[in-house]
Design an enzyme around this catalytic site. Structure first.
Site, PDB file in Angstrom:
ATOM      1  N   ASP A   1       0.844  -1.202   0.000  1.00  0.00           N
ATOM      2  CA  ASP A   1       0.000   0.000   0.000  1.00  0.00           C
ATOM      3  C   ASP A   1       0.877   1.248   0.000  1.00  0.00           C
ATOM      4  OD1 ASP A   1      -1.969   1.945   0.424  1.00  0.00           O
ATOM      5  OD2 ASP A   1      -1.917   1.651   2.607  1.00  0.00           O
TER       6      ASP A   1
ATOM      7  N   ASP B   1      -2.229  -1.397  -3.569  1.00  0.00           N
ATOM      8  CA  ASP B   1      -2.632  -0.705  -4.788  1.00  0.00           C
ATOM      9  C   ASP B   1      -1.634  -0.972  -5.918  1.00  0.00           C
ATOM     10  OD1 ASP B   1      -0.445   1.037  -4.041  1.00  0.00           O
ATOM     11  OD2 ASP B   1      -1.853   2.176  -2.805  1.00  0.00           O
TER      12      ASP B   1
ATOM     13  N   ASP C   1      -6.875 -11.503 -14.475  1.00  0.00           N
ATOM     14  CA  ASP C   1      -8.003 -12.355 -14.140  1.00  0.00           C
ATOM     15  C   ASP C   1      -9.164 -12.065 -15.085  1.00  0.00           C
ATOM     16  OD1 ASP C   1      -8.888 -14.376 -12.240  1.00  0.00           O
ATOM     17  OD2 ASP C   1      -7.708 -13.285 -10.764  1.00  0.00           O
TER      18      ASP C   1
ATOM     19  N   ASP D   1     -11.412 -17.346 -14.274  1.00  0.00           N
ATOM     20  CA  ASP D   1     -12.101 -17.669 -13.035  1.00  0.00           C
ATOM     21  C   ASP D   1     -13.276 -18.620 -13.306  1.00  0.00           C
ATOM     22  OD1 ASP D   1     -12.472 -16.976 -10.114  1.00  0.00           O
ATOM     23  OD2 ASP D   1     -14.414 -16.292 -10.887  1.00  0.00           O
TER      24      ASP D   1
ATOM     25  N   GLU E   1      -9.521 -22.026 -14.170  1.00  0.00           N
ATOM     26  CA  GLU E   1      -9.855 -22.552 -12.845  1.00  0.00           C
ATOM     27  C   GLU E   1     -11.024 -23.510 -13.047  1.00  0.00           C
ATOM     28  OE1 GLU E   1     -10.985 -20.897  -8.393  1.00  0.00           O
ATOM     29  OE2 GLU E   1     -11.869 -19.930 -10.148  1.00  0.00           O
TER      30      GLU E   1
ATOM     31  N   HIS F   1      -5.138 -17.331  -3.482  1.00  0.00           N
ATOM     32  CA  HIS F   1      -5.915 -16.387  -2.686  1.00  0.00           C
ATOM     33  C   HIS F   1      -7.194 -17.001  -2.125  1.00  0.00           C
ATOM     34  CE1 HIS F   1      -7.707 -16.443  -6.612  1.00  0.00           C
ATOM     35  NE2 HIS F   1      -8.784 -15.834  -6.155  1.00  0.00           N
ATOM     36  N   ASP F   2      -7.596 -18.165  -2.620  1.00  0.00           N
ATOM     37  CA  ASP F   2      -8.816 -18.826  -2.171  1.00  0.00           C
ATOM     38  C   ASP F   2      -8.559 -19.984  -1.214  1.00  0.00           C
ATOM     39  OD1 ASP F   2     -10.687 -17.269  -3.513  1.00  0.00           O
ATOM     40  OD2 ASP F   2     -10.627 -18.486  -5.323  1.00  0.00           O
TER      41      ASP F   2
END
Length: 574
Positions: free
Chosen positions: A26, A34, A103, A216, A271, A341-342
């Site tokens: 950040d 960011d 993504d 995704d 995915e 991330h999942d």
């Protein structure tokens, strides 16, 4: 697949690094990572040696699912910066010979996307058929949810985030489908206009210079005619047997490849939950470069699925991974990953995040870089970051976790809060989303403000600055593994052969490419284990290419030895 028969592709030879920008770095002090923060760390990525960055969504979004609910596919969310910030990132990565993949989230949009805003205005709106709307069903039973006139959802399908996959809209008195959160309505891929909108958007990004897409939940696009009820008790969620790998999915993906992807030297990684090797090969025929598959990530599911805890042994993990190594050996390509991330942190899930944190992190890195397929490193795994020690649900931010916790409480699935928190610590997606640990400053150097999610308290020990100063660290070992994979073609294109499949502690395999051969020996346990080499390589002359212990005597052959706890060795056989 040897010699001149090798199908060489840049993405097969790459190491891909996943950046979850919200938690990476950040620069404006608002507690959210960011794009300028990623720009600031490009040299870090270059120093690590990775070839590709996969950037999680930074598109305009209300943030109901951390950017996977997209309101505008062609705009950067203000929270992450501007399009000029994104362009600076793309240019900077390319200047460093690092490619960028974005993504692609096209099973659904945000309910704040202008298409859906128009769609819900009336039944005859020109965008109505961009989404999946249905009337409810009249039922004579207790329970819910029901619309105001007493009807139930159109079918019994459930959302991956818990509860029905339908929400009632009062404006038009109908229900819309959402396989995920209610703020993520599913697009209607049967509508050619929807497909053309998506293809045009994909081409727009490719023309801007990106190098491909991570797609995704891409095998959920096709829903069957009539949207029938499900009676498959083994499905991941009710209805998944119908909306996973649906009847027209290959038509859609082949069309996408023909109209967009094949015009570019672009990679696509899908995915894809609930596919087998035969299906993966059929997706490869549609033009999909590779697929994320999840068999190995379901081994620790308990009797109530993902939100309960089960146990497994090393033979089960070897069996799950080896199935794909062998199943895609000559057709298709593997995407090798143990977390993202999942998912929880790979070290806490598959390793030892206590006494043998560094050793097991290095072993898992060795496995990642030596299996057949393209390896994906999730940010922080190169440090040995661990799950977060949640003490309260107040520390949880993930919509998926919070909704499933609420439903579990309503169903009485947990005996007390301690049992519930134990499952959250093991399962929550937030484990992977805690801020990147850069140094020992407050908030691990991630931000000057209050971070959007708590920092793991072990950042004072596990951080980039400390590990780059320590040449025996997990970071430096990963850096060496990246170099090793770049230097050893056998680790990219070689065939995989597993030995001792039923051994509880040892994972031993060879990679073979023509006359080249490498042997990988891993002791996946907390105790020393005797390693007796396979007869086919026992006593063979060898060089030690990688080892995660530094007290090993000179090695010039493959001999019996005691492998220390979480010891990893990679031999090059002469």
């Amino acid at each position: 697949m040897t010699g001149p028969d090798i199908d060489r592709q840049w993405w097969k030879e790459a190491v891909i690094y996943q950046v979850y920008p919200r938690s990476f770095n950040d620069t404006d002090g608002n507690g959210v990572g960011d794009l300028p923060g990623v720009v600031e760390k490009m040299d870090y990525l270059d120093d690590l040696g990775v070839d590709v960055v996969w950037l999680n969504p930074v598109y305009e979004s209300p943030g109901a699912d951390n950017g996977y609910d997209i309101a505008d596919y062609r705009a950067i969310d203000d929270e992450f910066g501007s399009m000029s910030d994104w362009e600076e990132l793309l240019e900077g990565l390319h200047d460093r010979d690092i490619k960028l993949i974005m993504d692609l989230v096209v099973n659904h949009t945000s309910d704040e996307h202008e298409w859906f805003q128009e769609s819900r205005k009336s039944k005859d709106n020109e965008y109505r058929d961009y989404y999946i709307w249905r009337e409810g069903r009249k039922v004579d039973r207790e329970g819910g949810p029901y619309g105001p006139s007493g009807e139930a959802p159109p079918n019994n399908w459930e959302s991956f985030f818990g509860g029905p996959a339908w929400s009632y809209d009062e404006e038009t008195g109908e229900w819309y489908l959402h396989i995920f959160d209610q703020k993520q309505p599913d697009l209607n891929w049967e509508n050619p206009a929807v497909r053309e909108e998506i293809y045009d958007m994909m081409e727009w990004w490719l023309e801007k210079g990106i190098d491909g897409f991570r797609m995704d939940v891409i095998n959920l696009l096709s829903k069957p005619e009539g949207l029938p009820d499900s009676d498959d008790e083994d499905a991941l969620v009710v209805g998944a047997d119908h909306f996973m790998n649906g009847p027209h999915i290959h038509d859609y993906l082949s069309e996408m490849h023909e109209k967009v992807i094949e015009k570019y030297d672009a990679v696509t990684v899908g995915e894809m939950a609930a596919i087998d090797a035969e299906q993966a090969r059929s997706y490869a025929e549609d033009g999909m470069s590779m697929a994320f598959t999840f068999d190995h990530l379901r081994l620790d599911f308990g009797p109530n699925g993902r939100w309960s805890h089960g146990t497994f042994g090393l033979p089960e993990l070897k069996r799950a991974m080896s199935y794909w190594q062998e199943g895609l050996g000559d057709q298709g390509w593997n995407a090798i990953f143990f977390g993202n991330h999942d998912e929880p942190r790979i070290l806490s899930r598959f390793g030892n995040d206590g006494v043998y944190r560094a050793e097991s992190a290095k072993l898992l890195g060795t496995l990642l870089m030596t299996l057949q397929g393209t390896p994906y490193v999730f940010q922080g795994d190169e440090l040995g970051m661990t799950n977060y020690p949640f003490e309260s649900l107040d520390e949880v931010r993930d919509v998926d976790t919070l909704k499933n916790v609420r439903l579990a409480r309503e169903d009485g699935r947990f005996s007390d809060e301690a049992e519930l928190l134990d499952v959250v610590r093991r399962r929550s997606r937030d484990n992977a989303r805690t801020p990147m640990q850069w140094n020992t400053d407050e908030y691990a150097g991630f931000t000057d403000g209050e971070p959007w999610i708590p920092v793991n308290p072990n950042y004072e020990v596990v951080n980039v600055e400390a590990e780059r100063d320590d040449y025996d660290s997990v970071w430096h070992y990963y850096r060496g593994l990246v170099d090793l994979r770049h230097d050893c073609e056998v680790l990219v294109y070689g065939d995989y052969d597993l030995f001792f499949p039923d051994h509880d502690d040892l994972w031993v395999f060879t990679r073979t490419l023509g006359d080249e051969q490498a042997l990988v020996a891993l002791n996946v346990s907390d105790t020393s284990t005797q390693f007796e080499p396979p007869a086919s390589v026992a006593g063979a002359d060898a060089d030690l290419l990688a080892a995660n212990y530094d007290d090993i005597d000179d090695v010039d052959s493959v001999d019996p030895t005691d492998l220390q706890p979480w010891e990893a060795r990679v031999y090059k056989l002469a």
